[in-house]
Design a protein around this motif. Sequence first.
Motif, mmCIF file in Angstrom:
data_model
loop_
_atom_site.group_PDB
_atom_site.id
_atom_site.type_symbol
_atom_site.label_atom_id
_atom_site.label_comp_id
_atom_site.label_asym_id
_atom_site.label_seq_id
_atom_site.Cartn_x
_atom_site.Cartn_y
_atom_site.Cartn_z
ATOM 1 N N ASN A 150 2.561 -2.732 -4.088
ATOM 2 C CA ASN A 150 1.284 -2.030 -4.203
ATOM 3 C C ASN A 150 0.412 -2.799 -5.182
ATOM 4 O OD1 ASN A 150 -0.132 0.571 -3.452
ATOM 5 N ND2 ASN A 150 -0.326 0.640 -5.691
ATOM 6 N N ARG A 151 -0.921 -2.745 -4.961
ATOM 7 C CA ARG A 151 -1.840 -3.481 -5.849
ATOM 8 C C ARG A 151 -1.540 -3.165 -7.312
ATOM 9 N NH1 ARG A 151 -8.116 -2.011 -5.444
ATOM 10 N NH2 ARG A 151 -7.182 0.036 -5.756
ATOM 11 N N SER A 152 -1.465 -1.893 -7.643
ATOM 12 C CA SER A 152 -1.095 -1.522 -9.011
ATOM 13 C C SER A 152 0.387 -1.143 -9.013
ATOM 14 C CB SER A 152 -1.951 -0.361 -9.493
ATOM 15 O OG SER A 152 -1.960 0.660 -8.521
ATOM 16 N N LYS A 197 2.610 2.669 -8.582
ATOM 17 C CA LYS A 197 3.047 3.364 -7.362
ATOM 18 C C LYS A 197 4.389 2.811 -6.879
ATOM 19 C CE LYS A 197 -1.069 5.336 -5.176
ATOM 20 N NZ LYS A 197 -2.273 4.838 -5.883
ATOM 21 N N GLN A 201 -6.372 1.509 2.403
ATOM 22 C CA GLN A 201 -7.594 2.103 2.908
ATOM 23 C C GLN A 201 -8.238 1.229 3.992
ATOM 24 O OE1 GLN A 201 -10.170 2.734 -0.470
ATOM 25 N NE2 GLN A 201 -9.484 4.860 -0.462
ATOM 26 N N MET A 204 -0.664 -0.759 4.556
ATOM 27 C CA MET A 204 -1.030 0.661 4.606
ATOM 28 C C MET A 204 -2.060 0.982 3.525
ATOM 29 S SD MET A 204 0.725 1.988 7.129
ATOM 30 C CE MET A 204 0.441 3.718 6.829
ATOM 31 N N VAL A 240 -6.695 -7.278 1.657
ATOM 32 C CA VAL A 240 -5.237 -7.403 1.631
ATOM 33 C C VAL A 240 -4.758 -8.372 2.721
ATOM 34 C CG1 VAL A 240 -3.071 -6.149 1.957
ATOM 35 C CG2 VAL A 240 -4.891 -5.164 0.538
ATOM 36 N N GLY A 298 0.871 -1.184 0.000
ATOM 37 C CA GLY A 298 0.000 0.000 0.000
ATOM 38 C C GLY A 298 0.896 1.218 0.000
ATOM 39 N N LEU A 299 1.158 1.733 -1.196
ATOM 40 C CA LEU A 299 2.189 2.771 -1.305
ATOM 41 C C LEU A 299 1.600 4.132 -1.688
ATOM 42 C CD1 LEU A 299 4.975 0.633 -3.035
ATOM 43 C CD2 LEU A 299 4.750 1.203 -0.593
ATOM 44 N N ALA A 300 0.438 4.453 -1.112
ATOM 45 C CA ALA A 300 -0.047 5.834 -1.212
ATOM 46 C C ALA A 300 0.877 6.678 -0.323
ATOM 47 C CB ALA A 300 -1.502 5.904 -0.785
ATOM 48 N N VAL A 301 0.487 7.908 -0.032
ATOM 49 C CA VAL A 301 1.425 8.817 0.646
ATOM 50 C C VAL A 301 1.941 8.271 1.980
ATOM 51 C CG1 VAL A 301 1.755 11.135 1.520
ATOM 52 C CG2 VAL A 301 0.281 10.768 -0.445
ATOM 53 N N ALA A 304 -10.907 -2.841 1.920
ATOM 54 C CA ALA A 304 -9.602 -3.016 1.272
ATOM 55 C C ALA A 304 -8.618 -3.672 2.246
ATOM 56 C CB ALA A 304 -9.061 -1.667 0.796
HETATM 57 P P1 ATR Z 1 -4.580 7.885 0.447
HETATM 58 O O1 ATR Z 1 -5.820 8.445 1.087
HETATM 59 O O2 ATR Z 1 -3.307 8.459 0.952
HETATM 60 O O3 ATR Z 1 -4.652 7.779 -1.066
HETATM 61 P P2 ATR Z 1 -5.639 5.320 1.137
HETATM 62 O O4 ATR Z 1 -6.819 5.671 0.294
HETATM 63 O O5 ATR Z 1 -5.807 5.083 2.577
HETATM 64 O O6 ATR Z 1 -4.482 6.362 0.927
HETATM 65 O O7 ATR Z 1 -4.972 4.021 0.513
HETATM 66 C C1 ATR Z 1 -4.728 3.923 -0.842
HETATM 67 C C2 ATR Z 1 -3.919 2.655 -1.015
HETATM 68 O O8 ATR Z 1 -4.753 1.534 -0.773
HETATM 69 C C3 ATR Z 1 -3.344 2.509 -2.406
HETATM 70 O O9 ATR Z 1 -2.068 1.965 -2.267
HETATM 71 C C4 ATR Z 1 -4.310 1.529 -3.050
HETATM 72 O O10 ATR Z 1 -3.748 0.768 -4.087
HETATM 73 P P3 ATR Z 1 -3.806 1.312 -5.620
HETATM 74 O O11 ATR Z 1 -2.647 2.227 -5.764
HETATM 75 O O12 ATR Z 1 -3.655 0.083 -6.439
HETATM 76 O O13 ATR Z 1 -5.127 1.977 -5.797
HETATM 77 C C5 ATR Z 1 -4.620 0.636 -1.870
HETATM 78 N N1 ATR Z 1 -5.843 -0.132 -2.038
HETATM 79 C C6 ATR Z 1 -7.117 0.350 -2.010
HETATM 80 N N2 ATR Z 1 -7.992 -0.651 -2.152
HETATM 81 C C7 ATR Z 1 -7.273 -1.793 -2.273
HETATM 82 C C8 ATR Z 1 -7.612 -3.181 -2.416
HETATM 83 N N3 ATR Z 1 -8.880 -3.588 -2.470
HETATM 84 N N4 ATR Z 1 -6.595 -4.069 -2.514
HETATM 85 C C9 ATR Z 1 -5.318 -3.667 -2.451
HETATM 86 N N5 ATR Z 1 -4.945 -2.392 -2.292
HETATM 87 C C10 ATR Z 1 -5.898 -1.461 -2.197
#
Ligand code: ATR
Length: 473
Positions: A35-37, A40, A78, A76, A86, A12-15, A82
């Motif tokens: 990360n899923r995709s 990132k 959502q 890390m 994971v 989970g490599l958002a911010v 999610a």
């Molecule tokens: P932010 O608010 O900072 O964007 P977040 O929404 O808490 O962070 O988390 C986003 C992260 O959760 C992303 O890494 C997202 O993966 P993608 O980049 O592929 O979208 C990941 N994420 C969200 N739903 C997911 C799921 N069902 N399986 C795997 N990863 C998931």
Amino acid sequence: DSTGRAHIGVTGLAVMGSNIARNFARRGHTVAVHNRSRAKTDALIDTYGHEGDFVPAGTIEEFLDALQTPRRVLVMVQAGAATDAVINELADNMDAGDIIIDGGNSLYTDTIRREAAMRERGLHFVGAGISGGEEGALNGPSIMPGGPAESYRHLGPLLESISAHVDGEPCCTHVGPDGSGHFVKMVHNGIEYADMQLIGEAFDLMRTALGMPIAEIGEVFRQWNSGDLESYLVEITAEVLGQVDTRTGRPLVEMIVDSAGQKGTGRWTVKSALDLGVPTTGIAEAVFARALSSATDQRERARELQGGATTAAPVDTAEFIAAINEALYASKVVAYAQGFDQIVAGSREYGWDIAPGDLATIWRGGCIIRATFLDRIKEAYAEDPDLPSLLLAPYFRAAVEDAVDSWRRVVSTATLTGVPVPAFSSSLSYYDALRAERLPAALTQGLRDYFGAHTYRRVDMEGDFHTLWGGDR
Ligand code: ATR
């Protein structure tokens, strides 16, 4: 058995996730990242790969193979569905003894459920509250891990190495079993709501009751930040108030729509307080104040309502500012006292055995509510771990008793000038109720017995009594 070389994995490599991963790498740990995709992951390596030893992984299998055993994986993503998805995918591919850490803002009851499910599968599950925002994640957050004590032995040194430090002590400690870490993180956020609401009320009094220009109010907060109120939130309040809008040349805060948003942790705190029967009034008022601010249609129509005869502003501005400072401090003590009461009650309800003083210690740095104030709370619990209320700790008792005259004057002036101060005033009422010799609850009991035969107890005899009210006595 896998013999990978990474000390920890972050998925989970958002911010927040990428900043935590970078924090690990910068401290010399080898970090597997996923990360899923894939985009990132690639972006992280392209931009920050030089900062340390990263092992990028495209699939969960590659990711897990890159890790030393027992594997340690920080999730890390959502909160909610999610996170469940994971965790389950990881668990399907992990071995007994591996550790999954949920570093998101999960609801503590979800964490309790997930910990039980993972334990059943022979895995360790650690729900870790992480506070400090993006900047804290990168440079040192406050970390509140819950879960099996045994997993903390494998995990503690790693987490402590990336946390903030105050006086050489890490802002990370094992909070207790299962949901305890996310529970205290939730209450931390609730306290943050109360803190911000109190700051807002102090600001509103200076702006509306005293008619001060925004920049001058910012200067007052800057000065307060070198006194008892020294804290991250007071520091950034001065900065926010000092910010000039480049478009209009006016203070930026005047150009911001006055409807406050919320993501849910404040609301969760209040729901939990209601379930536990703990009067966390400061946090509740803060949550409701945000809700009221967002009721824009209602507010639009209600602007025509008359406020009645409001008195003029206090004459001695400097003296009144000093009084607001004292009222803010006293109200803050109440909000923290209530928050810590909720933590103690939660700990009792769930059998977590949380040491409140440990939390004061790890909240001194890294997190949003970091403040000198937390040092005083740490000392109060060190002196008496079973403190019945923070208000009864000698230091806080003296401070609040010194402030109480100013506090009353500020609340009454706010009332007379029509400035809403829900958190200041409810905190003062809480203080008065807590110290009251007799509460009107006796009458409540009489009424309950009158209409519902709920019975009451007497001050002079043992037992439960019922009266035929109005009948012959
Ligand atoms: P932010 O608010 O900072 O964007 P977040 O929404 O808490 O962070 O988390 C986003 C992260 O959760 C992303 O890494 C997202 O993966 P993608 O980049 O592929 O979208 C990941 N994420 C969200 N739903 C997911 C799921 N069902 N399986 C795997 N990863 C998931």
